[in-house]
Design an enzyme around this catalytic site. Sequence first.
Site, mmCIF file in Angstrom:
data_model
loop_
_atom_site.group_PDB
_atom_site.id
_atom_site.type_symbol
_atom_site.label_atom_id
_atom_site.label_comp_id
_atom_site.label_asym_id
_atom_site.label_seq_id
_atom_site.Cartn_x
_atom_site.Cartn_y
_atom_site.Cartn_z
ATOM 1 N N HIS A 1 0.827 -1.206 0.000
ATOM 2 C CA HIS A 1 0.000 0.000 0.000
ATOM 3 C C HIS A 1 0.867 1.264 0.000
ATOM 4 O O HIS A 1 0.353 2.375 -0.144
ATOM 5 C CB HIS A 1 -0.931 0.002 1.213
ATOM 6 C CG HIS A 1 -2.328 0.456 0.901
ATOM 7 N ND1 HIS A 1 -2.600 1.531 0.082
ATOM 8 C CD2 HIS A 1 -3.537 -0.029 1.293
ATOM 9 C CE1 HIS A 1 -3.908 1.702 -0.003
ATOM 10 N NE2 HIS A 1 -4.495 0.764 0.704
ATOM 11 N N ASP B 1 -10.228 -9.819 -17.510
ATOM 12 C CA ASP B 1 -10.275 -11.093 -18.251
ATOM 13 C C ASP B 1 -8.854 -11.462 -18.679
ATOM 14 O O ASP B 1 -8.265 -10.811 -19.526
ATOM 15 C CB ASP B 1 -11.187 -10.929 -19.473
ATOM 16 C CG ASP B 1 -11.411 -12.238 -20.219
ATOM 17 O OD1 ASP B 1 -10.655 -13.202 -19.981
ATOM 18 O OD2 ASP B 1 -12.328 -12.278 -21.052
#
Length: 440
Positions: free
Chosen positions: A157, A371
């Site tokens: 992060h 995808d």
Amino acid sequence: MTSIEINSKEHIKPSSPTPQHLKSYNLSILDQLIPAPYAPIILYYPNKDQASEFDIQQRLNSLKDSLSETLTRFYPLAGTIKSDLLIDCNDVGAYFAVARVNIRLNKFLNHVDLDLINHFLPCEPTFNGCSEGSCVSNVQVTIFECCGIAISLCISHKILDGGALSTFVKSWAGSSYGLKEVVYPNMSAPSLFPAKGLWLKDSSMVMWGSLFKMGKCRTTRFVFDSTKLAILKAKASKNGLKDPTRVEVVSALLWKCVMAAFEENTGSWKPSLLSHVVNLRKRLVSTLSENSIGNLIFIASAKCDSDSRTPLHILVEKVRGGVAKINGEFVKKLQGDKGREVMEESLKGIKDCANYIGFTSWCKMGFYEADFGWGKPVWVCGSVLEGHPVFMNFVVLNDIQNGQGIEAWVSMDEAAINVLKHNPELLEFALVDPSPLQMV
């Protein structure tokens, strides 16, 4: 008994070495704002085309090759943590594990076991910081008995927020799929928000530290479908409020019901504070793009000085008003000579509040569009704070698969969650812990 076994571990290096003049990556001042060490995400892919074990091996090879290519473009993500100010772009690569779990994906999704979810991650989700020398990027691919796949990432992060994580996932998925249009990151954040010391980390740790709780955390999922959201928006609009968004109305309703849970458990009323993570990319379009990486976020807040009987539209107005303060003009002030004063003043009010609830939204970030070459994910989720002894009252909002509804992951004290799960006003609009296979 369901168990997960790690079959292999390796490091995936960039396909091309990082040039010498790019071997160090300075972090921005805003990269010091968030205490969580990782930005975890898990994407679940069913075996729609009856892929065999041989096909799965081919898919693993494709994931590794495309990750290698993507890391060349996102070169800091192939490095290690050097300090709170610096990434060492040494091409160590991303940690990459392959695991197997002895359950079929459909069976897992029919009755989600929250205790199992964190085992799909390559790192344990805690609030302990990433140590010096840790890999910036960590990946685990878990193969189910049916050859369905879970792809999980824990990226530091210190360098990525939700928006930047989305950019990386889109780029990696596009490379794996074979798209000709390649996503390149914008790395201008450190020059726009340069870090001069660690004062923001110190200030934010004081702020967040005051909001941590000791006890037993429970995580519950509340799912709002498009029909219920339309009714909720109409309810919020009755008093003249214009065009409330789904994130605004869900945030306001959960805030209202969380206040009611606090009141029931303590037997008394106290002012309540809500915070929302705001994406700055849309606030500074002249210099930031959708593909800008870094923690390009700030914390908006809103306070309610009345009890849980406060009308929904009032709370929506408070949520909207708090977020609206983090506008383009505010961002310019952050960059100005008095940026430190502006940040410290803005964060000053977000601490020491007993009735606090924090929100972040992944909605419209496109995770359900990722995808890799065998279809889009059937479910996307983050890590689970279930059972943690140290936690923060926190809500993560995400799309559902059809892009119209919202799934809210609420993590709070066990006693508060138990009240929240039975709140009739909330249950009028939300399902509690439904199967992700129903969320279409």
